[in-house]
Design an enzyme around this catalytic site. Structure first.
Site, PDB file in Angstrom:
ATOM      1  N   CYS A   1      -4.722 -11.024  -7.066  1.00 33.87           N
ATOM      2  CA  CYS A   1      -5.513 -12.229  -7.332  1.00 33.87           C
ATOM      3  C   CYS A   1      -6.978 -12.012  -6.973  1.00 33.87           C
ATOM      4  CB  CYS A   1      -4.995 -13.406  -6.514  1.00 33.87           C
ATOM      5  SG  CYS A   1      -3.307 -13.863  -6.873  1.00 33.87           S
TER       6      CYS A   1
HETATM    7  C1  BEZ Z   1      -1.052 -10.266  -5.542  1.00 32.20           C
HETATM    8  O1  BEZ Z   1      -1.980 -11.003  -5.893  1.00 32.20           O
HETATM    9  O2  BEZ Z   1      -1.285  -9.101  -5.184  1.00 32.20           O
HETATM   10  C2  BEZ Z   1       0.352 -10.769  -5.542  1.00 32.20           C
HETATM   11  C3  BEZ Z   1       0.626 -12.082  -5.240  1.00 32.20           C
HETATM   12  C4  BEZ Z   1       1.931 -12.512  -5.214  1.00 32.20           C
HETATM   13  C5  BEZ Z   1       2.966 -11.627  -5.507  1.00 32.20           C
HETATM   14  C6  BEZ Z   1       2.676 -10.316  -5.850  1.00 32.20           C
HETATM   15  C7  BEZ Z   1       1.368  -9.879  -5.868  1.00 32.20           C
END
Ligand code: BEZ
Length: 222
Positions: free
Chosen positions: A47
């Site tokens: 994110c």
């Molecule tokens: C991420 O943004 O890295 C992420 C968030 C939730 C689950 C898997 C990855």
């Protein structure tokens, strides 16, 4: 929710309107498009890269009269701290679009952003996450395109911008865009434009197949 549906309206606190937020439709206004996009959670690595990329591209969306509205399910104070990290990853550029603090998941539920079936989209407690949705919303507040990626796959924001360009161009001319189209490349005359009309509107078009008619749109219109 289907293409052509009215995007559900809502009121939710955002990093820009913390106390008395306007409703979503009013915030978009009458002359702007909106990209509404969701994230699983603050302080997560994928994110963070996605938002830093959008910060680098935010002027491109503004140039197309398109507002950006993010969503994550943490509160405003966490968003504030996270934004500092994102701006650092964006080389010190300022993030200038709001992020909804959807703590009670009201907006996520309204837009079907929660994934209940795919176990890769759950948090460490096994609760469903808001997955990576994107909604292209036009000035009439209609949903014109959507996309959903799982939590583990970061989105390609060039594609989000490219789709916006294609939608906006097809609202101005009776055309469609071919596979892998990029702005200023030839477009396709829509299948429902008759031969006479095609000759009148696009006299220089070429037709490798009777039903596949290419034309160039004046670059001032793109
Ligand atoms: C991420 O943004 O890295 C992420 C968030 C939730 C689950 C898997 C990855």
């Amino acid at each position: 929710m289907r293409l052509g549906d009215t995007a559900p309206d809502f009121v939710a606190p955002t990093t820009h309107d913390r106390i008395n937020p306007p409703n979503f439709h009013k915030w978009i206004g009458d002359n702007h498009w909106c990209i509404l996009f969701s994230h699983p959670a603050d302080f997560t690595p994928v994110c963070t890269t996605e938002l830093a990329q959008l910060v680098r591209m935010q002027e491109e969306f503004a140039n197309r009269k398109c507002r950006l509205m993010g969503l994550s399910t943490n509160g405003l104070q966490e968003h504030d701290k996270w934004i500092a990290d994102i701006e650092g990853q964006a080389g010190g550029l300022q993030l200038n679009f709001p992020i909804i603090a959807d703590v009670d998941r009201h907006v996520a539920t309204l837009y079907g952003m929660l994934d209940l079936n795919d176990p890769t989209n759950t948090d460490p407690q096994g609760m469903p996450l808001t997955v990576r949705t994107v909604f292209w919303i036009d000035p009439r507040k209609r949903i014109r395109a959507t996309m959903t990626y799982p939590a583990a796959v970061g989105r390609h924001f060039d594609e989000v911008l490219r789709c916006l360009d294609a939608l906006q161009l097809a609202d101005l001319h009776p055309i469609a865009t071919p596979a892998n189209w990029q702005p200023r490349q030839p477009v396709i005359i829509r299948y429902d434009v008759g031969e006479e009309e095609a000759n009148r509107l696009f006299p220089n078009h070429t037709a490798p197949l009777p039903y596949l008619r290419y034309t160039q749109i004046n670059s001032d219109d793109q």
